[in-house]
Scaffold this motif. Structure first.
Motif, PDB file in Angstrom:
ATOM      1  N   VAL A  39      49.403  25.732  45.931  1.00 30.90           N
ATOM      2  CA  VAL A  39      48.600  26.886  46.355  1.00 30.90           C
ATOM      3  C   VAL A  39      47.129  26.506  46.459  1.00 30.90           C
ATOM      4  CG1 VAL A  39      47.936  29.264  45.818  1.00 30.90           C
ATOM      5  CG2 VAL A  39      50.222  28.445  45.207  1.00 30.90           C
ATOM      6  N   ILE A  40      46.493  26.988  47.508  1.00 29.95           N
ATOM      7  CA  ILE A  40      45.046  26.845  47.651  1.00 29.95           C
ATOM      8  C   ILE A  40      44.431  28.224  47.824  1.00 29.95           C
ATOM      9  CG2 ILE A  40      45.224  26.481  50.166  1.00 29.95           C
ATOM     10  CD1 ILE A  40      42.750  24.637  49.914  1.00 29.95           C
ATOM     11  N   LEU A  41      43.326  28.464  47.145  1.00 30.13           N
ATOM     12  CA  LEU A  41      42.568  29.700  47.326  1.00 30.13           C
ATOM     13  C   LEU A  41      41.306  29.367  48.104  1.00 30.13           C
ATOM     14  CD1 LEU A  41      41.925  32.584  44.880  1.00 30.13           C
ATOM     15  CD2 LEU A  41      40.040  31.654  46.214  1.00 30.13           C
ATOM     16  N   ILE A  42      41.114  30.029  49.221  1.00 32.04           N
ATOM     17  CA  ILE A  42      39.918  29.848  50.037  1.00 32.04           C
ATOM     18  C   ILE A  42      38.917  30.932  49.668  1.00 32.04           C
ATOM     19  CG2 ILE A  42      38.967  29.813  52.373  1.00 32.04           C
ATOM     20  CD1 ILE A  42      40.800  27.448  51.762  1.00 32.04           C
ATOM     21  N   ASP A  43      37.769  30.518  49.157  1.00 35.00           N
ATOM     22  CA  ASP A  43      36.697  31.457  48.828  1.00 35.00           C
ATOM     23  C   ASP A  43      35.837  31.626  50.080  1.00 35.00           C
ATOM     24  OD1 ASP A  43      34.703  32.978  47.791  1.00 35.00           O
ATOM     25  OD2 ASP A  43      34.131  31.587  46.195  1.00 35.00           O
ATOM     26  N   ALA A  44      36.153  32.675  50.849  1.00 35.76           N
ATOM     27  CA  ALA A  44      35.428  32.932  52.097  1.00 35.76           C
ATOM     28  C   ALA A  44      34.330  33.966  51.924  1.00 35.76           C
ATOM     29  CB  ALA A  44      36.408  33.385  53.186  1.00 35.76           C
ATOM     30  N   ASP A  45      34.010  34.276  50.677  1.00 32.75           N
ATOM     31  CA  ASP A  45      32.920  35.208  50.378  1.00 32.75           C
ATOM     32  C   ASP A  45      31.662  34.394  50.066  1.00 32.75           C
ATOM     33  OD1 ASP A  45      31.159  37.106  49.454  1.00 32.75           O
ATOM     34  OD2 ASP A  45      32.589  38.084  48.125  1.00 32.75           O
ATOM     35  N   PRO A  46      30.581  34.558  50.843  1.00 33.48           N
ATOM     36  CA  PRO A  46      29.357  33.788  50.582  1.00 33.48           C
ATOM     37  C   PRO A  46      28.821  33.945  49.156  1.00 33.48           C
ATOM     38  CG  PRO A  46      29.230  34.834  52.730  1.00 33.48           C
ATOM     39  CD  PRO A  46      30.469  35.386  52.054  1.00 33.48           C
ATOM     40  N   GLN A  47      29.190  35.019  48.467  1.00 32.39           N
ATOM     41  CA  GLN A  47      28.753  35.178  47.070  1.00 32.39           C
ATOM     42  C   GLN A  47      29.392  34.133  46.159  1.00 32.39           C
ATOM     43  OE1 GLN A  47      29.568  39.198  45.855  1.00 32.39           O
ATOM     44  NE2 GLN A  47      27.838  40.046  46.981  1.00 32.39           N
ATOM     45  N   GLY A  48      30.541  33.608  46.560  1.00 32.12           N
ATOM     46  CA  GLY A  48      31.170  32.507  45.830  1.00 32.12           C
ATOM     47  C   GLY A  48      31.743  32.861  44.477  1.00 32.12           C
ATOM     48  N   SER A  49      32.203  34.092  44.288  1.00 34.99           N
ATOM     49  CA  SER A  49      32.710  34.501  42.969  1.00 34.99           C
ATOM     50  C   SER A  49      33.936  33.693  42.539  1.00 34.99           C
ATOM     51  CB  SER A  49      33.049  35.999  42.977  1.00 34.99           C
ATOM     52  OG  SER A  49      31.900  36.762  43.230  1.00 34.99           O
ATOM     53  N   ALA A  50      34.867  33.447  43.453  1.00 23.95           N
ATOM     54  CA  ALA A  50      36.057  32.671  43.097  1.00 23.95           C
ATOM     55  C   ALA A  50      35.687  31.230  42.760  1.00 23.95           C
ATOM     56  CB  ALA A  50      37.078  32.721  44.232  1.00 23.95           C
ATOM     57  N   SER A  51      34.745  30.672  43.502  1.00 25.61           N
ATOM     58  CA  SER A  51      34.286  29.310  43.215  1.00 25.61           C
ATOM     59  C   SER A  51      33.604  29.243  41.852  1.00 25.61           C
ATOM     60  CB  SER A  51      33.322  28.834  44.306  1.00 25.61           C
ATOM     61  OG  SER A  51      33.955  28.810  45.571  1.00 25.61           O
ATOM     62  N   ASN A  52      32.825  30.266  41.526  1.00 28.65           N
ATOM     63  CA  ASN A  52      32.170  30.319  40.210  1.00 28.65           C
ATOM     64  C   ASN A  52      33.200  30.438  39.097  1.00 28.65           C
ATOM     65  OD1 ASN A  52      29.646  30.171  41.399  1.00 28.65           O
ATOM     66  ND2 ASN A  52      29.356  32.389  41.452  1.00 28.65           N
ATOM     67  N   TRP A  53      34.263  31.199  39.359  1.00 27.34           N
ATOM     68  CA  TRP A  53      35.354  31.333  38.383  1.00 27.34           C
ATOM     69  C   TRP A  53      35.955  29.964  38.089  1.00 27.34           C
ATOM     70  CZ3 TRP A  53      40.455  29.921  38.872  1.00 27.34           C
ATOM     71  CH2 TRP A  53      41.353  30.415  37.906  1.00 27.34           C
ATOM     72  N   ALA A  54      36.228  29.197  39.131  1.00 22.55           N
ATOM     73  CA  ALA A  54      36.819  27.872  38.946  1.00 22.55           C
ATOM     74  C   ALA A  54      35.862  26.940  38.199  1.00 22.55           C
ATOM     75  CB  ALA A  54      37.193  27.280  40.308  1.00 22.55           C
ATOM     76  N   ALA A  55      34.575  27.053  38.499  1.00 20.53           N
ATOM     77  CA  ALA A  55      33.579  26.192  37.852  1.00 20.53           C
ATOM     78  C   ALA A  55      33.415  26.525  36.367  1.00 20.53           C
ATOM     79  CB  ALA A  55      32.239  26.323  38.567  1.00 20.53           C
ATOM     80  N   ALA A  56      33.728  27.767  35.993  1.00 19.83           N
ATOM     81  CA  ALA A  56      33.567  28.200  34.605  1.00 19.83           C
ATOM     82  C   ALA A  56      34.702  27.713  33.698  1.00 19.83           C
ATOM     83  CB  ALA A  56      33.488  29.728  34.536  1.00 19.83           C
ATOM     84  N   ARG A  57      35.769  27.205  34.283  1.00 14.73           N
ATOM     85  CA  ARG A  57      36.912  26.762  33.482  1.00 14.73           C
ATOM     86  C   ARG A  57      36.599  25.491  32.693  1.00 14.73           C
ATOM     87  NH1 ARG A  57      41.963  28.790  34.709  1.00 14.73           N
ATOM     88  NH2 ARG A  57      42.877  26.863  33.881  1.00 14.73           N
ATOM     89  N   GLU A  58      37.222  25.381  31.522  1.00 13.71           N
ATOM     90  CA  GLU A  58      37.105  24.163  30.733  1.00 13.71           C
ATOM     91  C   GLU A  58      38.261  23.215  31.017  1.00 13.71           C
ATOM     92  OE1 GLU A  58      36.753  25.328  26.675  1.00 13.71           O
ATOM     93  OE2 GLU A  58      34.809  26.311  26.957  1.00 13.71           O
ATOM     94  N   THR A  59      39.295  23.718  31.696  1.00 16.87           N
ATOM     95  CA  THR A  59      40.442  22.903  32.087  1.00 16.87           C
ATOM     96  C   THR A  59      40.632  23.037  33.595  1.00 16.87           C
ATOM     97  OG1 THR A  59      41.978  24.736  31.683  1.00 16.87           O
ATOM     98  CG2 THR A  59      41.576  23.199  29.859  1.00 16.87           C
ATOM     99  N   ALA A  60      41.465  22.163  34.162  1.00 21.27           N
ATOM    100  CA  ALA A  60      41.702  22.208  35.601  1.00 21.27           C
ATOM    101  C   ALA A  60      42.357  23.525  36.003  1.00 21.27           C
ATOM    102  CB  ALA A  60      42.596  21.038  36.013  1.00 21.27           C
ATOM    103  N   SER A  61      41.985  24.017  37.154  1.00 24.76           N
ATOM    104  CA  SER A  61      42.586  25.246  37.669  1.00 24.76           C
ATOM    105  C   SER A  61      44.042  24.990  38.049  1.00 24.76           C
ATOM    106  CB  SER A  61      41.806  25.733  38.899  1.00 24.76           C
ATOM    107  OG  SER A  61      42.481  26.802  39.524  1.00 24.76           O
TER     108      SER A  61
END
Length: 212
Positions: free
Chosen positions: A32-54
C-alpha cells in the motif's frame, strides 16, 4: 485499487481516514502507498513523527497532474490511498480523476450536509471524463445515540452516491493516533480499530473486490 478521500469542506477527517484505511489494507499483507496530495502535508508529517517504520509507504505528491503521474509510481503497489486538499483546485480534480473509488467523509452536522453538494459536483464532473469512477459517503465522527447522527444518512439520500454501511465514531483513540500511529497500533482491540477494519471491507465490497 486507487481510493481517494475527498471533501471540499475542511475538518471532515480526510487525513485520519486516509491513514487508517491505508493501514487496515496493509495489515492484509497488501503493498500500500498513501499519496499525500494536500499541500499542508499532514499525512507526511504523521509519517515523519513515527519512531518506527510506517506499515505503508507515504509519499508527498501535491501535483495537478496526479492522475497522469500515478500509473508509473504504482507499478510496485497493489493499492493506493490519496489524501486531498479541502478546496476546489486542479489538484483536487486530478486526485478524483485518478480514483477507482472516491470516499467523501461527512460529519453528522447540518453544515457538512449543506457543504457536500460542491464535492458531489466535482466528482460528477470527473465522471463525465471517466464514467467508471465510483463514489460513496462515509459518516465520520458520529456521536452515538444522537438524532443528527441518524438524520444525516436520510439527508444524504438526496445525492446520487450511497452511504457506506460502517460509520466511524468520535473516539479519543483517533485523536491520540495523530502522533504518528494508528488505532490499530495503539488500541488494536478497540472499537475504533474494529470500525476501521469494517470500513475497509465496505470499501472493497463496493469495488467488487475480495475482503480478507
Amino acid at each position: 485499487m486507487i481510493l481517494t478521500l475527498a471533501s471540499l469542506k475542511g475538518g471532515t477527517g480526510k487525513t485520519v481516514l486516509s491513514l487508517h484505511l491505508a493501514h487496515a489494507i496493509a495489515l492484509a499483507k497488501r503493498r500500500v502507498i498513501l499519496i499525500d496530495a494536500d499541500p499542508q502535508g499532514s499525512a507526511s508529517n504523521w509519517a515523519a513523527a513515527r519512531e518506527t517504520a510506517s506499515p505503508f509507504v507515504v509519499v508527498g505528491m501535491a501535483r495537478d497532474t496526479l492522475h497522469r503521474d500515478l500509473p508509473e509510481l504504482l507499478k510496485n503497489f497493489e493499492h493506493c490511498v490519496i489524501d486531498t486538499p479541502p478546496r476546489v483546485s486542479a489538484l483536487a480534480r486530478s486526485a478524483i480523476l485518478a480514483a477507482d473509488l472516491v470516499i467523501c467523509p461527512v460529519q453528522p452536522s447540518s453544515f457538512d450536509v449543506w457543504a457536500v453538494g460542491e464535492t458531489v459536483n466535482l466528482i460528477q464532473e470527473a465522471q463525465q471524463f471517466k464514467p467508471e469512477i465510483k463514489a460513496a459517503f462515509c459518516i465520520n465522527r458520529r456521536i452515538s445515540k444522537t438524532t443528527i447522527g441518524r438524520e444525516v444518512v436520510e439527508a444524504l439520500g438526496d445525492y446520487p452516491f450511497p452511504v457506506l454501511k460502517t460509520a466511524i465514531s468520535q473516539r479519543v483513540a483517533f485523536a491520540e493516533s495523530s502522533a504518528g500511529y494508528t488505532v490499530m497500533e495503539i488500541a488494536a482491540s478497540s472499537a475504533a480499530a474494529d470500525e476501521i477494519k469494517a470500513l475497509s471491507k465496505d470499501v472493497l465490497k463496493l469495488l467488487g473486490m475480495k475482503s480478507w
